[in-house]
Design a protein around this motif. Structure first.
Motif, mmCIF file in Angstrom:
data_model
loop_
_atom_site.group_PDB
_atom_site.id
_atom_site.type_symbol
_atom_site.label_atom_id
_atom_site.label_comp_id
_atom_site.label_asym_id
_atom_site.label_seq_id
_atom_site.Cartn_x
_atom_site.Cartn_y
_atom_site.Cartn_z
ATOM 1 N N LEU A 18 0.878 -1.165 0.000
ATOM 2 C CA LEU A 18 0.000 0.000 0.000
ATOM 3 C C LEU A 18 0.915 1.215 0.000
ATOM 4 N N PRO A 19 0.397 2.369 -0.378
ATOM 5 C CA PRO A 19 1.304 3.502 -0.550
ATOM 6 C C PRO A 19 1.841 4.107 0.736
ATOM 7 N N SER A 76 -0.638 8.668 1.147
ATOM 8 C CA SER A 76 -1.964 8.475 0.600
ATOM 9 C C SER A 76 -2.969 9.352 1.325
ATOM 10 N N ARG A 121 3.524 2.844 -7.020
ATOM 11 C CA ARG A 121 3.069 1.518 -6.589
ATOM 12 C C ARG A 121 3.847 0.390 -7.254
ATOM 13 N N LYS A 180 -5.270 0.530 -9.496
ATOM 14 C CA LYS A 180 -4.801 1.556 -8.556
ATOM 15 C C LYS A 180 -3.955 2.580 -9.308
ATOM 16 N N HIS A 193 -5.851 7.563 -4.158
ATOM 17 C CA HIS A 193 -6.478 6.468 -3.399
ATOM 18 C C HIS A 193 -7.756 5.965 -4.053
ATOM 19 N N GLN A 207 -3.905 -5.137 -10.436
ATOM 20 C CA GLN A 207 -3.475 -6.193 -9.519
ATOM 21 C C GLN A 207 -4.544 -7.265 -9.443
ATOM 22 N N GLU A 208 -4.137 -8.503 -9.413
ATOM 23 C CA GLU A 208 -5.129 -9.561 -9.230
ATOM 24 C C GLU A 208 -5.791 -9.383 -7.867
ATOM 25 N N VAL A 218 -7.084 -10.536 -4.515
ATOM 26 C CA VAL A 218 -6.703 -11.682 -3.672
ATOM 27 C C VAL A 218 -7.737 -11.828 -2.552
ATOM 28 N N LYS A 274 -3.114 -3.705 9.469
ATOM 29 C CA LYS A 274 -2.169 -2.616 9.150
ATOM 30 C C LYS A 274 -1.120 -2.592 10.227
ATOM 31 N N SER A 331 -12.075 -5.165 5.572
ATOM 32 C CA SER A 331 -11.565 -5.010 4.213
ATOM 33 C C SER A 331 -12.633 -5.472 3.228
ATOM 34 N N ARG A 365 -13.417 3.687 0.263
ATOM 35 C CA ARG A 365 -12.126 3.716 0.985
ATOM 36 C C ARG A 365 -12.168 2.659 2.097
ATOM 37 N N SER A 370 -10.734 -0.323 4.680
ATOM 38 C CA SER A 370 -9.602 -0.511 5.606
ATOM 39 C C SER A 370 -9.038 0.799 6.134
HETATM 40 N N1 ATP Z 1 -4.920 -7.013 -4.708
HETATM 41 C C1 ATP Z 1 -5.896 -6.850 -3.798
HETATM 42 N N2 ATP Z 1 -6.750 -7.855 -3.524
HETATM 43 C C2 ATP Z 1 -7.740 -7.693 -2.625
HETATM 44 N N3 ATP Z 1 -7.969 -6.562 -1.960
HETATM 45 C C3 ATP Z 1 -7.156 -5.529 -2.182
HETATM 46 C C4 ATP Z 1 -6.078 -5.616 -3.102
HETATM 47 N N4 ATP Z 1 -5.418 -4.433 -3.121
HETATM 48 C C5 ATP Z 1 -6.066 -3.646 -2.231
HETATM 49 N N5 ATP Z 1 -7.097 -4.297 -1.670
HETATM 50 C C6 ATP Z 1 -8.034 -3.748 -0.683
HETATM 51 O O1 ATP Z 1 -8.169 -2.371 -0.959
HETATM 52 C C7 ATP Z 1 -7.708 -1.606 0.154
HETATM 53 C C8 ATP Z 1 -6.989 -0.363 -0.331
HETATM 54 O O2 ATP Z 1 -5.843 -0.729 -1.079
HETATM 55 P P1 ATP Z 1 -4.530 0.119 -1.067
HETATM 56 O O3 ATP Z 1 -4.043 0.114 0.308
HETATM 57 O O4 ATP Z 1 -3.634 -0.377 -2.111
HETATM 58 O O5 ATP Z 1 -5.103 1.564 -1.372
HETATM 59 P P2 ATP Z 1 -4.841 2.907 -0.613
HETATM 60 O O6 ATP Z 1 -5.854 3.881 -1.046
HETATM 61 O O7 ATP Z 1 -3.451 3.272 -0.891
HETATM 62 O O8 ATP Z 1 -5.051 2.548 0.937
HETATM 63 P P3 ATP Z 1 -4.482 3.215 2.298
HETATM 64 O O9 ATP Z 1 -5.619 3.977 2.817
HETATM 65 O O10 ATP Z 1 -4.181 2.026 3.151
HETATM 66 O O11 ATP Z 1 -3.319 4.029 2.011
HETATM 67 C C9 ATP Z 1 -6.814 -2.539 0.961
HETATM 68 O O12 ATP Z 1 -6.812 -2.148 2.294
HETATM 69 C C10 ATP Z 1 -7.524 -3.872 0.749
HETATM 70 O O13 ATP Z 1 -8.635 -3.942 1.594
#
Ligand code: ATP
Ligand code: I3S
Length: 373
Positions: A8-9, A12, A207, A257, A268, A289-290, A292, A300, A315, A335, A337
């Protein structure tokens, strides 16, 4: 045992999650995503500010946090994110009551100068208004004052050498101009700690390079398997995405992303793409991204120096065959998590809620620190 690593970044921003725009039905065995307003931010805030949160001011060159998506801890995702000590604040939010750190640093005006003179440690900060509001919380400032630490705002329109003196410069700005400004200043004042140095932040602003750092970690001998989600970078030409995805052998659905993570809300904005035909609707540059499956819970992990703090967050629910057969198109993800989605006190299946083992976190922290400084 296997571990899945998902970055994750570092930088953000925060957006208010649009409600009800994520179409996945919640499978019966997975807790639905709670509405953020129903969740307590205060609890998490105090957890993070109380010991072991350690502003020891033997500052690590890189202060970072990792997000783990986990289905048990055997299937984890790891991320790198930014500073946060409390609930989310939207970029678009009214500024509201932001406490001036200088006011807390001294009893009589001019607060900043007096505070700096009385302090054992002076932190100059260059942060966005949103970040000041989210990070420089009254509780942190009071704690800092007790420890003889003062926070002084930096005026970015004036030369740094005319301000201060500082012991630390804390910033979360990434413009080229600001970077040059900082580097020039640091040449003249090498005794000042810049948190973090622009060149150290650089590969966490992207990323792709962020994931590479994590993917290169050799933790497999420590735990049986460590992996990252398979991903593809698309720089331009959205019409080329279906072919690129097919050639890379990525399996749908895909999480899209933005490639660059620069502290803006836009960076984000994530989406979920269910079908190949919709892929040209995406907006490069991005990483695909696949998706998962991870049981709807993410961990976190915040690391400052040797201090490690883990929080449990709700999540995205798992994607099942029903979803795959019944959804087409691109869906903007809320948004998930974020701080408001704490699952720390939720009544969860212990097999899903089990925190990642400490030795693994310590090892990850050490390894990444070694690579990121
Ligand atoms: N490849 C993936 N497979 C399943 N769920 C994912 C995947 N990538 C991200 N997620 C979900 O999406 C959420 C946000 O992803 P990511 O953290 O990459 O974005 P962000 O906006 O940078 O978040 P953060 O607020 O943590 O900085 C993750 O917390 C997770 O719940
Ligand atoms: O609250 P957690 O789950 O720790 O998520 C953080 C993000 O990971 C950070 O990227 C945010 O920082 P930026 O808004 O500078 O990108 C950070 O924003 P904030 O420090 O302004 O609250 C948080 O949203």
């Amino acid at each position: 045992r296997s571990v899945l690593v998902l970055p994750l970044p570092l930088v953000s921003p925060l957006i208010k999650a649009p409600e009800n725009n994520f179409p996945l039905p919640n499978p019966p065995d997975i807790a639905p995503l709670p509405h953020p307003s129903k969740l307590s931010r205060a609890r998490e805030a105090s957890a993070l500010l109380d010991p072991p949160f350690a502003w020891t001011f033997d500052p690590p060159r890189i202060s970072h946090h990792f997000g783990f998506i986990g289905h048990l801890w055997r299937q984890l995702g790891i991320g790198l994110a930014g500073m946060r000590l409390h609930g989310d604040v939207s970029d678009d939010e009214e500024e509201g009551a932001v406490m001036d750190p200088a006011l807390l640093s001294s009893s009589s005006p001019p607060a900043g100068a007096a505070a700096a003179a009385a302090s054992r440690l002076v932190v100059g900060y260059a942060l966005t208004k949103k970040k000041v509001k989210s990070f420089l919380q009254p509780k942190l400032l009071l704690l800092a004052r007790k420890k003889g630490i003062s926070f002084i705002p930096i005026d970015e329109t004036r030369p740094l050498s005319e301000q201060g003196p500082f012991d630390i410069i804390l910033h979360k700005k990434t413009s080229k101009e600001w970077q040059r400004f900082l580097e020039d200043y640091h040449e003249v004042h090498p005794e000042v700690t810049v948190l973090d140095p622009p060149n150290a932040i650089e590969h966490l602003n992207n990323r792709q390079s962020m994931l590479e750092e994590v993917a290169d970690l050799n933790l497999s001998s420590f735990y049986e398997e460590v992996c990252t989600p398979r991903q593809l970078v698309i720089m331009k030409d959205p019409s080329s995405i279906p072919t690129a995805v097919a050639m890379a052998g990525l399996t749908l659905p895909l999480v899209a992303k933005p490639l660059v993570v620069d502290g803006t809300s836009k960076s984000h904005e994530l989406s979920l793409a269910y079908d190949e035909a919709s892929l040209p609707m995406l907006d490069p540059p991005l990483v695909l991204q696949e998706f998962v499956n991870h049981g709807g819970i993410l961990f976190k992990v915040y690391i400052i120096g040797e201090a490690i703090q883990v929080v449990r967050r709700f999540s995205l629910p798992d994607v099942n065959t029903y979803d795959l057969l019944n959804n087409v198109g691109i869906y903007r993800l809320p948004r998930v998590s974020c701080a408001a989605a704490s699952a720390d006190h939720a009544d969860l299946d212990p097999r899903i809620a089990e925190l990642p083992p400490r030795p693994l976190l310590e090892k990850l922290g050490r390894e990444l620190r070694g690579r990121l400084v």
